[in-house]
Design a protein around this motif. Structure first.
Motif, PDB file in Angstrom:
ATOM      1  N   GLY A 196      44.951  47.274  42.590  1.00  0.00           N
ATOM      2  CA  GLY A 196      43.727  46.564  43.166  1.00  0.00           C
ATOM      3  C   GLY A 196      42.340  46.981  42.383  1.00  0.00           C
ATOM      4  O   GLY A 196      41.881  48.091  42.545  1.00  0.00           O
ATOM      5  N   CYS A 197      41.535  45.970  41.889  1.00  0.00           N
ATOM      6  CA  CYS A 197      40.291  46.304  41.473  1.00  0.00           C
ATOM      7  C   CYS A 197      39.290  45.309  41.568  1.00  0.00           C
ATOM      8  O   CYS A 197      39.702  43.990  41.558  1.00  0.00           O
ATOM      9  CB  CYS A 197      40.336  46.718  39.834  1.00  0.00           C
ATOM     10  N   CYS A 198      38.143  45.697  41.929  1.00  0.00           N
ATOM     11  CA  CYS A 198      36.904  44.670  41.988  1.00  0.00           C
ATOM     12  C   CYS A 198      36.088  44.101  40.716  1.00  0.00           C
ATOM     13  O   CYS A 198      35.119  43.503  40.907  1.00  0.00           O
ATOM     14  CB  CYS A 198      36.005  45.041  43.073  1.00  0.00           C
ATOM     15  N   PHE A 199      36.680  45.008  39.721  1.00  0.00           N
ATOM     16  CA  PHE A 199      35.767  44.618  38.513  1.00  0.00           C
ATOM     17  C   PHE A 199      37.033  43.893  37.470  1.00  0.00           C
ATOM     18  O   PHE A 199      37.957  44.042  37.705  1.00  0.00           O
ATOM     19  CB  PHE A 199      35.479  46.117  37.883  1.00  0.00           C
ATOM     20  N   ASP A 200      36.253  43.580  36.615  1.00  0.00           N
ATOM     21  CA  ASP A 200      37.267  42.470  35.479  1.00  0.00           C
ATOM     22  C   ASP A 200      36.419  43.048  33.923  1.00  0.00           C
ATOM     23  O   ASP A 200      35.989  42.264  33.602  1.00  0.00           O
ATOM     24  CB  ASP A 200      37.202  41.316  35.829  1.00  0.00           C
ATOM     25  N   CYS A 201      36.887  44.392  33.560  1.00  0.00           N
ATOM     26  CA  CYS A 201      36.200  44.657  32.471  1.00  0.00           C
ATOM     27  C   CYS A 201      36.708  44.142  31.146  1.00  0.00           C
ATOM     28  O   CYS A 201      37.760  44.337  31.030  1.00  0.00           O
ATOM     29  CB  CYS A 201      35.977  46.176  32.358  1.00  0.00           C
ATOM     30  N   PRO A 202      35.896  43.527  30.356  1.00  0.00           N
ATOM     31  CA  PRO A 202      36.436  42.894  29.096  1.00  0.00           C
ATOM     32  C   PRO A 202      37.121  44.116  28.388  1.00  0.00           C
ATOM     33  O   PRO A 202      36.529  45.085  27.932  1.00  0.00           O
ATOM     34  CB  PRO A 202      35.373  42.368  28.485  1.00  0.00           C
ATOM     35  N   GLY A 203      38.345  43.926  27.912  1.00  0.00           N
ATOM     36  CA  GLY A 203      39.222  45.050  27.128  1.00  0.00           C
ATOM     37  C   GLY A 203      39.875  45.861  27.978  1.00  0.00           C
ATOM     38  O   GLY A 203      40.326  46.770  27.368  1.00  0.00           O
ATOM     39  N   CYS A 204      39.797  45.830  29.168  1.00  0.00           N
ATOM     40  CA  CYS A 204      40.612  46.983  29.945  1.00  0.00           C
ATOM     41  C   CYS A 204      42.008  46.889  29.722  1.00  0.00           C
ATOM     42  O   CYS A 204      42.480  45.657  29.783  1.00  0.00           O
ATOM     43  CB  CYS A 204      40.324  46.465  31.393  1.00  0.00           C
ATOM     44  N   ILE A 205      42.463  47.811  29.494  1.00  0.00           N
ATOM     45  CA  ILE A 205      43.943  48.065  28.883  1.00  0.00           C
ATOM     46  C   ILE A 205      44.745  47.997  30.359  1.00  0.00           C
ATOM     47  O   ILE A 205      46.055  47.942  30.351  1.00  0.00           O
ATOM     48  CB  ILE A 205      44.382  49.212  28.310  1.00  0.00           C
ATOM     49  N   ALA A 206      44.332  48.231  31.486  1.00  0.00           N
ATOM     50  CA  ALA A 206      45.120  48.363  32.841  1.00  0.00           C
ATOM     51  C   ALA A 206      44.833  47.142  33.789  1.00  0.00           C
ATOM     52  O   ALA A 206      44.761  47.206  34.884  1.00  0.00           O
ATOM     53  CB  ALA A 206      44.625  49.643  33.561  1.00  0.00           C
ATOM     54  N   GLN A 207      44.870  45.812  32.970  1.00  0.00           N
ATOM     55  CA  GLN A 207      44.557  44.696  33.778  1.00  0.00           C
ATOM     56  C   GLN A 207      45.810  44.435  34.857  1.00  0.00           C
ATOM     57  O   GLN A 207      45.447  43.949  35.745  1.00  0.00           O
ATOM     58  CB  GLN A 207      44.563  43.276  32.726  1.00  0.00           C
ATOM     59  N   GLY A 208      46.917  44.987  34.432  1.00  0.00           N
ATOM     60  CA  GLY A 208      47.856  44.735  35.491  1.00  0.00           C
ATOM     61  C   GLY A 208      47.706  45.302  36.864  1.00  0.00           C
ATOM     62  O   GLY A 208      48.248  44.949  37.755  1.00  0.00           O
ATOM     63  N   TYR A 209      46.912  46.331  36.752  1.00  0.00           N
ATOM     64  CA  TYR A 209      46.945  47.093  38.170  1.00  0.00           C
ATOM     65  C   TYR A 209      45.553  46.529  38.749  1.00  0.00           C
ATOM     66  O   TYR A 209      45.470  46.807  39.805  1.00  0.00           O
ATOM     67  CB  TYR A 209      46.269  48.728  37.633  1.00  0.00           C
ATOM     68  N   ARG A 210      45.089  45.495  38.409  1.00  0.00           N
ATOM     69  CA  ARG A 210      44.096  44.380  38.939  1.00  0.00           C
ATOM     70  C   ARG A 210      44.762  43.404  39.646  1.00  0.00           C
ATOM     71  O   ARG A 210      44.628  42.929  40.668  1.00  0.00           O
ATOM     72  CB  ARG A 210      42.882  44.237  38.179  1.00  0.00           C
ATOM     73  N   THR A 211      45.734  42.931  38.980  1.00  0.00           N
ATOM     74  CA  THR A 211      46.298  41.687  39.209  1.00  0.00           C
ATOM     75  C   THR A 211      47.856  41.475  39.912  1.00  0.00           C
ATOM     76  O   THR A 211      48.062  40.465  40.524  1.00  0.00           O
ATOM     77  CB  THR A 211      46.368  40.555  37.985  1.00  0.00           C
ATOM     78  N   GLN A 212      48.375  42.580  39.445  1.00  0.00           N
ATOM     79  CA  GLN A 212      49.989  42.409  39.986  1.00  0.00           C
ATOM     80  C   GLN A 212      50.050  43.166  41.340  1.00  0.00           C
ATOM     81  O   GLN A 212      49.206  43.924  41.635  1.00  0.00           O
ATOM     82  CB  GLN A 212      50.728  43.161  39.035  1.00  0.00           C
ATOM     83  N   PRO A 213      50.975  42.681  42.154  1.00  0.00           N
ATOM     84  CA  PRO A 213      51.373  43.328  43.441  1.00  0.00           C
ATOM     85  C   PRO A 213      51.571  44.865  43.139  1.00  0.00           C
ATOM     86  O   PRO A 213      52.455  45.245  42.238  1.00  0.00           O
ATOM     87  CB  PRO A 213      52.327  42.532  44.047  1.00  0.00           C
ATOM     88  N   GLY A 214      51.050  45.787  44.361  1.00  0.00           N
ATOM     89  CA  GLY A 214      51.577  47.109  44.249  1.00  0.00           C
ATOM     90  C   GLY A 214      52.554  47.355  45.264  1.00  0.00           C
ATOM     91  O   GLY A 214      53.014  46.584  45.847  1.00  0.00           O
ATOM     92  N   ILE A 215      52.903  48.444  45.534  1.00  0.00           N
ATOM     93  CA  ILE A 215      53.644  49.085  46.619  1.00  0.00           C
ATOM     94  C   ILE A 215      52.910  49.770  47.678  1.00  0.00           C
ATOM     95  O   ILE A 215      52.237  50.748  47.222  1.00  0.00           O
ATOM     96  CB  ILE A 215      54.648  49.779  46.113  1.00  0.00           C
ATOM     97  N   LYS A 216      52.832  49.429  48.838  1.00  0.00           N
ATOM     98  CA  LYS A 216      52.256  50.247  49.920  1.00  0.00           C
ATOM     99  C   LYS A 216      52.891  51.099  50.071  1.00  0.00           C
ATOM    100  O   LYS A 216      54.063  51.074  50.849  1.00  0.00           O
ATOM    101  CB  LYS A 216      51.953  49.293  51.161  1.00  0.00           C
TER     102      LYS A 216
END
Length: 211
Positions: A30-50
């Motif tokens: 989860g991330c509140c930023f959407d930085c252009p060129g971020c290589i870890a976009q999946g950690y912002r958009t994909q579901p994680g594990i609680k």
């Protein structure tokens, strides 16, 4: 959010490219930023594990790591759970045997304006702060772009921090887990370009472990 759970993207132990010594590394989801060129976009958009912090702490203790690095995603969004995690780990391992490094897209000044984030900052030894800015990516080691700062918050760690974070080339590790290949560390611009091209070809079998 339950203050004794953390939403996780990935975890690795015995990592040497994200801080001094042998480290456990936790990437939050989860991330509140959407930085252009971020290589870890999946950690912002994909579901994680609680995960319960007790389970994460047990995993860390079994690794015999001498430090913990927290990245994301954006760790400050789970500040309460992560603070409890650090305190739990140190309750067994001791403060002097477990330093904490945290990457955050928030600047130190922004963190200090938010009580919950500021509270989490009190258990962090080194903060690497600021948004990734693609136009300022100068291949400086340990950070994604030159606006990001390496801030030592624990004076006892300053000699080690000064020695470890001297200018050098960016380094990454790659690890296989089942059918997935994980990239760990801050890649050079060339390495990031190769990685993104591989992701297009291989898709979900690649996971980034970077900021």
């Amino acid at each position: 959010m339950d203050p004794y759970t953390v939403n996780i993207s990935h975890m690795e132990n015995n990592v040497t490219v994200l801080g001094p010594g042998n480290r456990s590394v936790v990437w939050t989801q989860g991330c509140c930023f959407d930085c252009p060129g971020c290589i870890a976009q999946g950690y912002r958009t994909q579901p994680g594990i609680k995960m319960d912090i007790q389970d994460i702490a047990q995993w860390h203790w079994q690794s015999h790591s001498n430090g913990l690095t927290i990245s994301g995603g954006e760790p400050m969004l789970q500040a309460s759970g992560l603070k409890h995690l650090v305190e739990l780990i140190r309750s067994r391992q001791g403060y002097e045997h477990m330093d904490v490094i945290c990457y955050s897209g928030f600047t130190y000044e922004e963190i200090m304006e938010h009580e919950e984030y500021k509270d989490f900052l009190s258990v962090i030894d080194v903060l690497i702060d600021g948004r990734y800015m693609r136009e300022l990516d100068d291949d400086r080691a340990y950070v994604g772009s030159s606006n990001q700062r390496i801030i030592c918050l624990n004076e006892c760690m300053k000699p080690m921090v000064d020695m470890y974070y001297t200018p050098k080339d960016r380094c990454v590790e790659m690890r296989m887990e089942g059918t997935q290949l994980h990239l760990i560390g801050v890649p050079s611009k060339r390495m990031a370009e190769i990685w993104l091209n591989l992701k297009k070809i291989l898709g979900r079998n690649l996971q980034e472990g970077t900021l």
